[in-house]
Design an enzyme around this catalytic site. Structure first.
Site, short mmCIF file in Angstrom:
data_model
loop_
_atom_site.label_atom_id
_atom_site.label_comp_id
_atom_site.label_asym_id
_atom_site.label_seq_id
_atom_site.Cartn_x
_atom_site.Cartn_y
_atom_site.Cartn_z
N ARG A 43 0.87 -1.14 -0.07
CA ARG A 43 0.00 -0.04 -0.14
C ARG A 43 0.99 1.22 0.00
O ARG A 43 1.94 1.17 0.61
CB ARG A 43 -0.82 -0.03 1.41
CG ARG A 43 -1.70 -1.19 1.19
CD ARG A 43 -2.98 -0.72 2.42
NE ARG A 43 -2.56 -0.78 3.50
CZ ARG A 43 -2.56 -1.86 4.44
NH1 ARG A 43 -3.18 -2.93 4.04
NH2 ARG A 43 -2.13 -1.69 5.82
N HIS A 44 0.58 2.49 -0.77
CA HIS A 44 1.22 3.68 -0.56
C HIS A 44 1.46 4.32 1.03
O HIS A 44 0.22 3.95 1.82
CB HIS A 44 0.35 4.61 -1.35
CG HIS A 44 0.49 4.25 -2.88
ND1 HIS A 44 1.51 4.29 -3.75
CD2 HIS A 44 -0.38 3.69 -3.88
CE1 HIS A 44 1.26 4.08 -4.95
NE2 HIS A 44 0.10 3.83 -5.02
N SER A 45 2.65 4.51 1.19
CA SER A 45 2.95 5.16 2.24
C SER A 45 1.93 6.24 2.63
O SER A 45 1.40 7.09 1.76
CB SER A 45 4.36 5.72 2.43
OG SER A 45 4.83 6.58 1.33
N ALA A 50 4.74 -0.09 -3.04
CA ALA A 50 3.76 0.37 -4.04
C ALA A 50 4.39 1.80 -4.64
O ALA A 50 3.85 2.20 -5.78
CB ALA A 50 2.66 0.63 -3.44
N ASP A 51 5.11 2.44 -3.87
CA ASP A 51 5.53 3.68 -4.02
C ASP A 51 6.68 3.79 -5.13
O ASP A 51 7.13 4.83 -5.63
CB ASP A 51 6.07 4.48 -2.79
CG ASP A 51 5.23 4.43 -1.87
OD1 ASP A 51 4.03 5.11 -2.04
OD2 ASP A 51 5.49 4.65 -0.46
#
Length: 534
Positions: free
Chosen positions: A258-260, A268-269
């Site tokens: 998941r994005h930070s 994800a980033d």
């Protein structure tokens, strides 16, 4: 055929890891009898069960804060005034959690045992008990009145990383098996095993190999040369696509897919900057091919404009998915829009200064001609990065009384000191260009930091750093084209990697925010240090 099997294995890998076995959308599968009788049997992923018990008189409260909320104040979770001295809550396990016990005067009453100054990383689906006991004055070392103990009642949690580890090892095994089979096939070991001496070998050894009566037959294969592809770049692009699909379909609910929320750097980033880097590398190869085909610069410029406009309008179409078609609130920035602007700027610079030949390969400075021959592009990108740094750190944001150089998420950050300063100068520029209603209204930091100001992660100021990443990819492509020796290419890439990491570490040190690993990789801002890392 090989590509088809590779795509099939990648698809199986994504599907297997996206839906971990034994789990449902709401939490752990109830077939695991170990957790059926637990009061927190409906826990979702990345959570544990905490039983809070208080023995004594008066009022005490439990305050917590997740490590993902950087420099945030503790928030109240439980108070004896509402819970009749006993309650059960779900607590986050993806990150460490800070715990504190306060009395009715908001004074810390004790140090919690078995924690690191109040910090503890709970295990997923574990069960814990936090006992708070009021003692007579002088009988306890904890401020003389309270004792606080964190008791582990069950840490036999389900190992959530097991499915992705199994899938990775399975895919790795299949890949190694495929490589081995193809090696044996090319070396004709299968024929040697099946036939000690083949008929063809006997004929050729006794009578000689037959020759063709048509002298042109041997050149048929050379009449049409198939275009060569850069396998390493195709592989990198394939990895990015797999990760992108995996992330977009939930990433198996793993936190690192998941994005930070704001600070930090997850898998994800990495997808977005990797694609931008690949775009730059591909640009170097495609421009070289176009110039060899004697394409005019006007023709190349038309292709650049056509591709940029196509990407931009496709991005607007993506923004309209889900019924978001109200022009009063329609979002203008986006991922493909950033790709479009980045591609246009970098491709235009490359068009102006691209060379169809290598005239300086015998000069004394030939080992660094990939830089000297394209010094105007380096100068232009230096201006781009400098502009970003000056606007981000050197200019005060006119509204909301935000300090100069603030790049935080606002909200709870720094104890609510800059509540409406989400994104700093980056958000201010977007509000002035597009208007508050035409940028992203639900940034990833909104839930954790309780922000109220809209912020667009694909905004204008961050595009300057994506231009720089694309240029670095272009530079990698130039190294691939200019230098033919394989080790020479790898050596130059390694040197650039070391230089960028050193710049990043120096930047972090000067900013004074190196509290722990990757803390300054501000995902939403396309921070300067984040670009050097990725």
């Amino acid at each position: 055929m090989a590509t088809m099997w590779t795509d099939a294995f990648l698809l199986l890998f994504v599907l297997y890891c996206s839906f971990p076995p034994g789990l449902s959308e709401g939490g752990i599968n109830h077939h695991h009898h170990h957790h059926v009788t637990d009061p927190c049997k409906d826990l979702k992923m990345d959570t544990a069960c905490l039983h809070f018990q208080y023995v004594g008189q008066g009022n005490v409260s439990l305050w917590t804060q997740s490590d993902v909320c950087w420099q945030c104040p503790l928030l109240p979770r439980i108070s004896t005034r509402q819970t009749l001295n006993s309650t059960v809550i779900a607590i986050d396990t993806a990150y460490s959690t800070q715990l504190a016990i306060y009395d009715q005067s908001n004074t810390s009453v004790c140090n919690i045992n078995h924690t690191n100054n109040g910090w503890y990383h709970f295990k997923e689906y574990g069960s814990y008990q936090l006992m708070i006991q009021l003692k007579a004055t002088g009988q306890s070392k904890d401020n003389g009145t309270y004792s606080c103990n964190l008791i582990i009642t069950d840490e036999d949690e389900w190992e959530m990383s097991l499915p992705i580890i199994v899938a990775f090892l399975l895919y790795l095994t299949l890949g190694l098996a495929y490589i081995l089979v193809m090696f044996l096939y090319r070396k004709q070991y299968f024929y040697r095993i099946l036939f000690c001496v083949t008929t063809e070998h006997l004929v050729e050894s006794d009578l000689g190999a037959p020759t063709s009566i048509n002298p042109t037959d041997g050149n048929k294969n050379n009449e049409k040369k198939s275009s060569k592809r850069l396998k390493s770049l195709d592989t990198f692009r394939g990895i990015c696509i797999v990760v992108m699909i995996f992330v977009n379909y939930g990433g198996g609910k793993y936190w690192f897919f998941r994005h930070s929320r704001w600070n930090g750097l997850t898998v994800a980033d990495l997808v977005f900057p990797w694609f931008v880097f690949i775009m730059g590398t591909t640009m170097a190869i495609s421009f070289k091919s176009l110039l060899r085909k004697s394409a005019t610069k006007w023709q190349i410029f038309r292709k650049i404009c056509q591709r940029s406009l196509t990407l931009f309008f496709l991005g607007l179409m993506v923004n309209s998915i889900g019924g978001y078609t109200d022009m009063a609130t329609f979002r203008i920035p986006g991922v493909l829009q950033r790709f479009a602007f980045t591609y246009f700027v970098v491709a235009l610079l490359q068009l102006l200064f691209a060379q169809s030949s290598d005239p300086n390969q015998y000069k004394w400075w030939a080992p660094i001609r990939d830089i000297i021959d394209y010094w105007p592009e380096w100068l232009a990108n230096t201006v781009v990065v400098t502009t970003y740094l000056v606007l981000t750190y050197g200019v005060s944001v006119p509204d909301y009384n935000c300090p100069k150089g603030y790049v935080g998420p606002g909200g709870l950050h720094k104890n609510d000191l800059y509540q409406n300063c989400t994104g700093g100068m980056a958000a201010y520029i977007d509000r002035q260009l597009f208007g508050t209603s035409h940028i992203y209204q639900h940034p990833t930091c909104k839930k954790i930091y309780n922000t109220t100001v809209p912020y667009d992660p694909e905004g204008t100021l961050g595009t300057l750093m994506s231009i720089f990443i694309c240029f670095l990819g272009l530079q990698a492509g130039k190294i691939l084209i200019i230098y033919q020796n394989g080790w020479g290419r790898v050596k130059r890439w390694l040197i650039w990697s070391v230089i960028l990491v050193c710049i990043d570490l120096t930047s972090e040190t000067l900013q004074g925010v190196r509290n722990h690993l990757c803390r300054s990789q501000v995902e939403c801002l396309w921070h300067d240090t984040r670009n050097f890392y990725t």
